[in-house]
Enzyme design. Structure first.
Site, PDB file in Angstrom:
ATOM      1  N   ARG A 104       0.839  -1.187   0.000  1.00 17.25           N
ATOM      2  CA  ARG A 104       0.000   0.000   0.000  1.00 17.25           C
ATOM      3  C   ARG A 104       0.879   1.244   0.000  1.00 17.25           C
ATOM      4  O   ARG A 104       2.041   1.200   0.411  1.00 17.25           O
ATOM      5  CB  ARG A 104      -0.917   0.023   1.218  1.00 17.25           C
ATOM      6  CG  ARG A 104      -1.882  -1.158   1.311  1.00 17.25           C
ATOM      7  CD  ARG A 104      -2.744  -1.060   2.552  1.00 17.25           C
ATOM      8  NE  ARG A 104      -3.702  -2.155   2.661  1.00 17.25           N
ATOM      9  CZ  ARG A 104      -3.476  -3.289   3.311  1.00 17.25           C
ATOM     10  NH1 ARG A 104      -2.304  -3.484   3.905  1.00 17.25           N
ATOM     11  NH2 ARG A 104      -4.397  -4.234   3.366  1.00 17.25           N
ATOM     12  N   LYS A 128      -1.967  -2.705   7.924  1.00 14.62           N
ATOM     13  CA  LYS A 128      -3.074  -2.146   8.688  1.00 14.62           C
ATOM     14  C   LYS A 128      -3.275  -2.920   9.984  1.00 14.62           C
ATOM     15  O   LYS A 128      -3.032  -4.118  10.049  1.00 14.62           O
ATOM     16  CB  LYS A 128      -4.368  -2.211   7.859  1.00 14.62           C
ATOM     17  CG  LYS A 128      -4.417  -1.226   6.700  1.00 14.62           C
ATOM     18  CD  LYS A 128      -5.768  -1.321   6.000  1.00 14.62           C
ATOM     19  CE  LYS A 128      -5.890  -0.294   4.896  1.00 14.62           C
ATOM     20  NZ  LYS A 128      -7.212  -0.387   4.201  1.00 14.62           N
ATOM     21  N   HIS A 198      -2.886   3.276  -6.436  1.00 15.26           N
ATOM     22  CA  HIS A 198      -3.420   2.035  -5.863  1.00 15.26           C
ATOM     23  C   HIS A 198      -3.598   0.953  -6.925  1.00 15.26           C
ATOM     24  O   HIS A 198      -3.639  -0.245  -6.610  1.00 15.26           O
ATOM     25  CB  HIS A 198      -4.765   2.305  -5.175  1.00 15.26           C
ATOM     26  CG  HIS A 198      -5.189   1.197  -4.254  1.00 15.26           C
ATOM     27  ND1 HIS A 198      -4.508   0.891  -3.087  1.00 15.26           N
ATOM     28  CD2 HIS A 198      -6.219   0.307  -4.326  1.00 15.26           C
ATOM     29  CE1 HIS A 198      -5.101  -0.123  -2.488  1.00 15.26           C
ATOM     30  NE2 HIS A 198      -6.135  -0.498  -3.213  1.00 15.26           N
ATOM     31  N   ARG A 201      -1.135  -1.854  -6.958  1.00 14.90           N
ATOM     32  CA  ARG A 201      -1.436  -2.963  -6.047  1.00 14.90           C
ATOM     33  C   ARG A 201      -2.368  -3.958  -6.735  1.00 14.90           C
ATOM     34  O   ARG A 201      -2.162  -5.178  -6.661  1.00 14.90           O
ATOM     35  CB  ARG A 201      -2.064  -2.404  -4.773  1.00 14.90           C
ATOM     36  CG  ARG A 201      -2.413  -3.431  -3.693  1.00 14.90           C
ATOM     37  CD  ARG A 201      -2.751  -2.684  -2.406  1.00 14.90           C
ATOM     38  NE  ARG A 201      -3.506  -3.475  -1.466  1.00 14.90           N
ATOM     39  CZ  ARG A 201      -2.964  -4.300  -0.563  1.00 14.90           C
ATOM     40  NH1 ARG A 201      -1.651  -4.442  -0.517  1.00 14.90           N
ATOM     41  NH2 ARG A 201      -3.718  -4.962   0.292  1.00 14.90           N
ATOM     42  N   HIS A 226      -4.483  -8.762   3.461  1.00 16.79           N
ATOM     43  CA  HIS A 226      -5.923  -8.631   3.682  1.00 16.79           C
ATOM     44  C   HIS A 226      -6.304  -9.388   4.957  1.00 16.79           C
ATOM     45  O   HIS A 226      -5.858 -10.519   5.170  1.00 16.79           O
ATOM     46  CB  HIS A 226      -6.711  -9.210   2.509  1.00 16.79           C
ATOM     47  CG  HIS A 226      -6.683  -8.352   1.288  1.00 16.79           C
ATOM     48  ND1 HIS A 226      -6.966  -8.832   0.017  1.00 16.79           N
ATOM     49  CD2 HIS A 226      -6.420  -7.029   1.133  1.00 16.79           C
ATOM     50  CE1 HIS A 226      -6.874  -7.845  -0.853  1.00 16.79           C
ATOM     51  NE2 HIS A 226      -6.536  -6.748  -0.205  1.00 16.79           N
ATOM     52  N   TYR A 235     -10.459 -10.653  -6.784  1.00 18.95           N
ATOM     53  CA  TYR A 235      -9.524 -10.907  -7.872  1.00 18.95           C
ATOM     54  C   TYR A 235      -9.819 -12.203  -8.627  1.00 18.95           C
ATOM     55  O   TYR A 235      -9.125 -12.538  -9.578  1.00 18.95           O
ATOM     56  CB  TYR A 235      -8.089 -10.958  -7.336  1.00 18.95           C
ATOM     57  CG  TYR A 235      -7.608  -9.621  -6.837  1.00 18.95           C
ATOM     58  CD1 TYR A 235      -7.244  -8.607  -7.726  1.00 18.95           C
ATOM     59  CD2 TYR A 235      -7.556  -9.353  -5.478  1.00 18.95           C
ATOM     60  CE1 TYR A 235      -6.828  -7.378  -7.271  1.00 18.95           C
ATOM     61  CE2 TYR A 235      -7.133  -8.119  -5.010  1.00 18.95           C
ATOM     62  CZ  TYR A 235      -6.781  -7.137  -5.910  1.00 18.95           C
ATOM     63  OH  TYR A 235      -6.372  -5.910  -5.452  1.00 18.95           O
TER      64      TYR A 235
END
Length: 256
Positions: A104, A128, A198, A201, A226, A235
């Site tokens: 990210r 995150k 982004h 990514r 994730h 995806y």
């Protein structure tokens, strides 16, 4: 007002979708407003029955991730490799690292040298929710990072120092990296208006699955950091060609 029923609302929704091509997200907002209005009318005794009872909003239209094609990514990388700008080496290291790890924007801006191991050739990413993931460095990135590090002033190579700096010797910020990406895309002859930072990514995830049938969604989830596999499942659309080949192969065998 009393003549409005749930059946009336269903016909209204049908009209919006079929005759006006209103998108599901817009329908969701309109249904939400009508539910609030109906609840208010019941509360104020304008009506006795909630005409929105049993009305369920349609599911949202999930947009597929936008990504660069392999040829476009290769064109971008070729430009980075031949660029002779004073900060070309930094840019090459920065965007090659992004393109080959799926990091990210915030993760690469916060990246320090202590997170990069140029002996084991790994990068430790702080994601995150304070979640960490250890990724191998792509062979294409390793020599660029080593050369970039060698060319930095000694005081910028300490483990606690940020890996990437601005032209003013300050830490990069998200906005400047975004504009730099757009600028380099244009110089590389690519349509900058089509891609945001982004999208690199998304490109990493998409091309990885397209080029390697041994990579499953669980592996991709770990690579991208994730928290939920449901997020990664967006995806799965890129497997269309592989599914097509599998079906065609199945039909051929079926005829034999």
């Amino acid at each position: 007002m009393a003549d409005i029923t749930a059946s009336t609302i269903r016909r209204f929704i049908q009209d919006q979708v079929l005759n006006h091509q209103i998108k599901p997200r817009t329908i969701q907002r309109r249904i939400s407003c009508l539910k609030s209005f109906s609840t208010y009318c019941v509360k104020e005794n304008y009506i006795h029955l909630d005409f929105m009872a049993g009305i369920i909003a349609p599911k949202g239209d999930h947009k597929l991730p936008h990504y660069m094609k392999l040829a476009e990514l290769q064109q971008f990388i070729r430009y980075l490799q031949k660029d002779r700008h004073p900060f070309a080496l930094r840019n090459e290291a920065l965007f090659k690292l992004l393109a080959t790890t799926g990091m990210r924007r915030a993760e690469i801006i916060d990246l320090n040298w202590e997170q990069i191991d140029l002996v084991a050739n790994t990068v430790l990413i702080h994601g995150k929710g304070k979640k960490e993931r250890l990724l191998p460095l792509h062979p294409m990135v390793i020599p660029v990072l080593k050369e970039y590090q060698r060319n930095l002033p000694k005081d910028k190579r300490y483990p606690s120092e940020p890996v990437f700096w601005s032209r003013l010797k300050k830490e990069l910020n998200p906005r400047s990296v975004h504009f730099l990406f757009k600028e380099l895309l244009t110089k590389a002859g690519l349509p900058a208006h089509r891609f945001s930072l982004h999208h690199l990514r998304h490109t990493f995830a998409t091309i990885l699955l397209q080029q390697n049938d041994k990579v499953d969604l669980r592996t991709l989830q770990e690579l991208l950091g994730h928290s939920s596999l449901a997020t990664t499942s967006v995806y799965t659309h890129i497997d269309l060609e592989q599914k097509k080949k599998a079906i065609e192969s199945f039909l051929v065998k079926d005829k034999e």
